[in-house]
Design an enzyme around this catalytic site. Structure first.
Site, mmCIF file in Angstrom:
data_model
loop_
_atom_site.group_PDB
_atom_site.id
_atom_site.type_symbol
_atom_site.label_atom_id
_atom_site.label_comp_id
_atom_site.label_asym_id
_atom_site.label_seq_id
_atom_site.Cartn_x
_atom_site.Cartn_y
_atom_site.Cartn_z
ATOM 1 C CB THR A 63 -12.138 0.179 15.112
ATOM 2 O OG1 THR A 63 -12.670 1.268 13.802
ATOM 3 C CG2 THR A 63 -10.527 0.096 15.601
ATOM 4 C CB CYS A 105 -19.254 4.804 9.751
ATOM 5 S SG CYS A 105 -17.976 4.873 9.270
ATOM 6 C CE LYS A 157 -20.936 8.792 1.302
ATOM 7 N NZ LYS A 157 -21.059 10.253 2.082
ATOM 8 C CE LYS A 192 -3.859 1.485 2.148
ATOM 9 N NZ LYS A 192 -5.195 0.833 3.568
ATOM 10 C CG ASN A 214 -21.545 8.008 12.540
ATOM 11 O OD1 ASN A 214 -21.724 8.330 11.977
ATOM 12 N ND2 ASN A 214 -20.457 6.867 12.640
ATOM 13 N NE ARG A 221 -20.889 15.188 4.505
ATOM 14 C CZ ARG A 221 -21.391 16.223 3.819
ATOM 15 N NH1 ARG A 221 -22.671 16.295 3.321
ATOM 16 N NH2 ARG A 221 -20.858 16.852 3.389
ATOM 17 C CE LYS A 233 -17.267 0.636 11.841
ATOM 18 N NZ LYS A 233 -16.327 0.799 12.949
HETATM 19 C C1 UGA Z 1 -21.885 8.779 8.248
HETATM 20 C C2 UGA Z 1 -21.800 10.133 9.095
HETATM 21 O O1 UGA Z 1 -23.128 11.405 7.747
HETATM 22 C C3 UGA Z 1 -20.224 10.615 8.859
HETATM 23 O O2 UGA Z 1 -21.195 11.870 9.732
HETATM 24 C C4 UGA Z 1 -19.204 10.242 9.558
HETATM 25 O O3 UGA Z 1 -18.069 11.427 10.225
HETATM 26 C C5 UGA Z 1 -18.932 8.175 8.771
HETATM 27 O O4 UGA Z 1 -20.655 7.846 8.822
HETATM 28 C C6 UGA Z 1 -17.851 7.962 9.609
HETATM 29 O O5 UGA Z 1 -18.485 7.413 10.974
HETATM 30 O O6 UGA Z 1 -16.736 7.576 9.089
HETATM 31 P P1 UGA Z 1 -20.986 7.876 5.645
HETATM 32 O O7 UGA Z 1 -20.708 6.795 5.909
HETATM 33 O O8 UGA Z 1 -19.839 8.315 4.727
HETATM 34 O O9 UGA Z 1 -20.673 9.175 7.030
HETATM 35 O O10 UGA Z 1 -21.851 8.425 4.614
HETATM 36 P P2 UGA Z 1 -23.838 8.731 5.099
HETATM 37 O O11 UGA Z 1 -23.601 10.484 3.586
HETATM 38 O O12 UGA Z 1 -23.547 8.905 6.430
HETATM 39 O O13 UGA Z 1 -24.895 7.837 4.446
HETATM 40 C C7 UGA Z 1 -24.998 6.250 5.357
HETATM 41 C C8 UGA Z 1 -25.228 5.824 4.840
HETATM 42 O O14 UGA Z 1 -27.048 6.631 4.579
HETATM 43 C C9 UGA Z 1 -25.792 5.418 2.912
HETATM 44 O O15 UGA Z 1 -26.042 4.304 2.543
HETATM 45 C C10 UGA Z 1 -27.097 7.001 2.296
HETATM 46 O O16 UGA Z 1 -27.655 6.146 0.688
HETATM 47 C C11 UGA Z 1 -27.386 6.261 3.898
HETATM 48 N N1 UGA Z 1 -28.782 8.368 3.654
HETATM 49 C C12 UGA Z 1 -28.289 9.157 4.254
HETATM 50 C C13 UGA Z 1 -29.854 7.163 3.520
HETATM 51 O O17 UGA Z 1 -30.306 6.598 3.023
HETATM 52 N N2 UGA Z 1 -31.208 8.160 3.915
HETATM 53 C C14 UGA Z 1 -30.424 10.065 3.864
HETATM 54 O O18 UGA Z 1 -31.152 10.688 4.090
HETATM 55 C C15 UGA Z 1 -28.925 10.153 4.393
#
Ligand code: UGA
Length: 438
Positions: free
Chosen positions: A86, A265, A325, A35, A211, A154, A268
């Site tokens: 983790t 995230c 996403k 990597k 989260n 995100r 989990k």
């Molecule tokens: C999420 C959090 O939003 C971040 O703030 C956090 O830092 C991150 O986890 C982490 O712990 O590292 P992420 O997993 O990148 O970020 O994605 P999100 O944008 O939160 O979306 C998560 C899931 O929810 C996706 O599958 C998305 O499609 C879904 N979602 C999101 C919905 O189904 N509806 C919504 O209105 C929003």
């Protein structure tokens, strides 16, 4: 100031590159030789808009380097960010082996005072336990302070989030470490990013709570979408979400219905928080319910396909979108992948396309019953049904007439509600949205 980042996964890379862009001298390290070699060759292992550019820029300016020589990097810096994996263990809690190994490595290599910053998401109490372990060093050994500094990036907009965070949380019992952390993030402080200085335990809990709250919001709107479906075409979840969002106490974000939340995230962390709370004898039923709703939400998509197609065996289904996403190639806990697995088990032939996640999806789903296509129109060729699973922008503007001409059938399941139901109907589709109809 020199800092070291341990772990070049998604959090480590974005944090390292971001800190370098803030003017620090950063050494990003990993135990994985391969990597690090490919990063040194300029190859970025994840798809994250804007990341390649800031990595290139900061390497050119000599502020960012990749290395496997961990002891040397640790000796040369004041602050070590621990951003190792983790992943959840069999008990649903994060497996902390890599975190402990990283901290032991810091203790063995340090030749003076170091601040150990935990970026990885870890259960409440971990930072304090790590500090205790670091304190059990022989007399005369270097001193350490531990900070919990959770990330809120995100995927898909991590670079933007790094430079414009909603807040920076710094959990530590040491004034000295708090002052250094403030110095590190000074450029963000100057643009009025709110800083929350607190204990390590509160910082760790803030991450899980944030989260989990997002998870609750999504499961709530998904259940309401299901209720709208039950009420029939006169109920529309989008109108409902819009009206709810106009109340600032509720807010309009994270009220988009779909097949459930995925990624590395939300699923989990919400499961882990349920476990953590139970271990304290304080069940978090709201979070538990959000998890439970999410486990089943993708089945609604299967039901809609079954309803449209009559039966599933031997049907050809086009799946557009595989990443959990848009703007990422990450398929971890992707509902699209689950939908593919179930459809394949039911005897469907799948033709799939995603703008970024083809290789990662292929690694999970293999070849059996799968047709991997190079674009959306190829994927829908002779399909009996098309299902949209990820809201990539390029899917929003597909030519529905062309889509219909390429397909054999007329079933369109819009699991992310990205199409105009009336337009879909006009072009001859039988449209199935989530909580709204044509
Ligand atoms: C999420 C959090 O939003 C971040 O703030 C956090 O830092 C991150 O986890 C982490 O712990 O590292 P992420 O997993 O990148 O970020 O994605 P999100 O944008 O939160 O979306 C998560 C899931 O929810 C996706 O599958 C998305 O499609 C879904 N979602 C999101 C919905 O189904 N509806 C919504 O209105 C929003």
């Amino acid at each position: 100031m020199h800092v070291t980042v341990m772990g070049t996964g998604y959090v480590g890379l974005v944090t390292g590159a971001g800190l370098a862009d803030l003017g620090l001298t950063v050494s990003c390290t990993d135990v994985n030789d391969e990597k690090i070699r490919s990063l040194q060759d300029g190859q970025i292992p994840i798809y994250e808009p804007g990341l390649e550019e800031i990595i290139r820029r900061n390497r050119e300016r000599g502020r960012l380097a990749f290395s496997t020589r961990l002891p040397e990097a640790i000796r040369n810096c004041l602050v070590v960010f621990v951003a190792v994996g983790t992943e959840a263990g069999p008990d649903g809690l994060p497996d902390l082996r890599q975190v402990w190994a990283a901290v032991d490595m810091i203790a063995e290599s340090a030749d003076g005072y170091k601040i150990v910053v935990i970026k990885s998401t870890v259960p409440v109490g971990t930072a304090r336990r790590l500090a205790d372990r670091l304190r059990q060093r022989p007399p005369g050994a270097p001193q350490f302070d531990v900070v919990s500094n959770p990330e809120f990036l995100r995927e898909g907009s991590a670079v933007e989030d790094f430079f414009h965070p909603n807040r920076i949380v710094i959990g530590t019992l040491s004034d000295r470490a708090a002052a250094v952390m403030k110095d590190i993030y000074r450029p963000l402080y100057l643009i009025q990013t709110p800083f929350v200085f607190t204990t390590p335990e509160s910082a760790e809990l803030i991450k899980y709570a944030a989260n989990s709250y997002l998870a609750i919001k999504i499961s709530f709107i998904n259940e309401l979408a299901n209720l709208c479906d039950a009420i029939g075409p006169s109920a529309d979840v989008h109108v409902l979400a819009h009206a709810l969002g106009l109340d600032p106490r509720i807010g309009s974000k994270f009220l988009h219905p779909g097949p459930g939340f995925g990624g590395s995230c939300l699923p989990k962390d919400s499961r882990a928080l349920v476990r953590i709370a139970a271990a304290y004898g304080c069940p978090l039923r709201t979070v538990g319910a959000a998890v439970e709703v999410n486990e089943r939400q993708f089945e609604r998509v299967i039901e809609k396909l079954r309803q449209g197609l009559g039966s599933l065996p031997a049907k050809t289904v086009a799946v557009l979108g595989l990443a959990f996403k848009p703007n990422t190639d990450d398929v971890r806990e992707s509902r699209a992948v689950r939908i593919c697995e179930v459809l394949r088990r039911e005897g469907c032939l799948l033709q799939v396309f995603d703008p970024a996640a083809m290789a990662s999806a292929r690694r999970l789903l293999g070849e059996d019953g799968m047709g991997y296509c190079s674009e959306a129109y190829e994927a829908v060729k002779n399909a009996d049904a098309t299902v949209f699973c990820t809201e990539w922008n390029e899917f929003r503007n597909l030519d529905l007439q062309r889509l219909k001409q390429h397909m054999r059938g007329d079933v369109l399941v819009d699991a992310k509600n990205i199409l105009d139901p009336a337009a879909a109907k006009r072009w001859g589709f039988r449209y199935f949205g989530m909580g709204r109809s044509a």
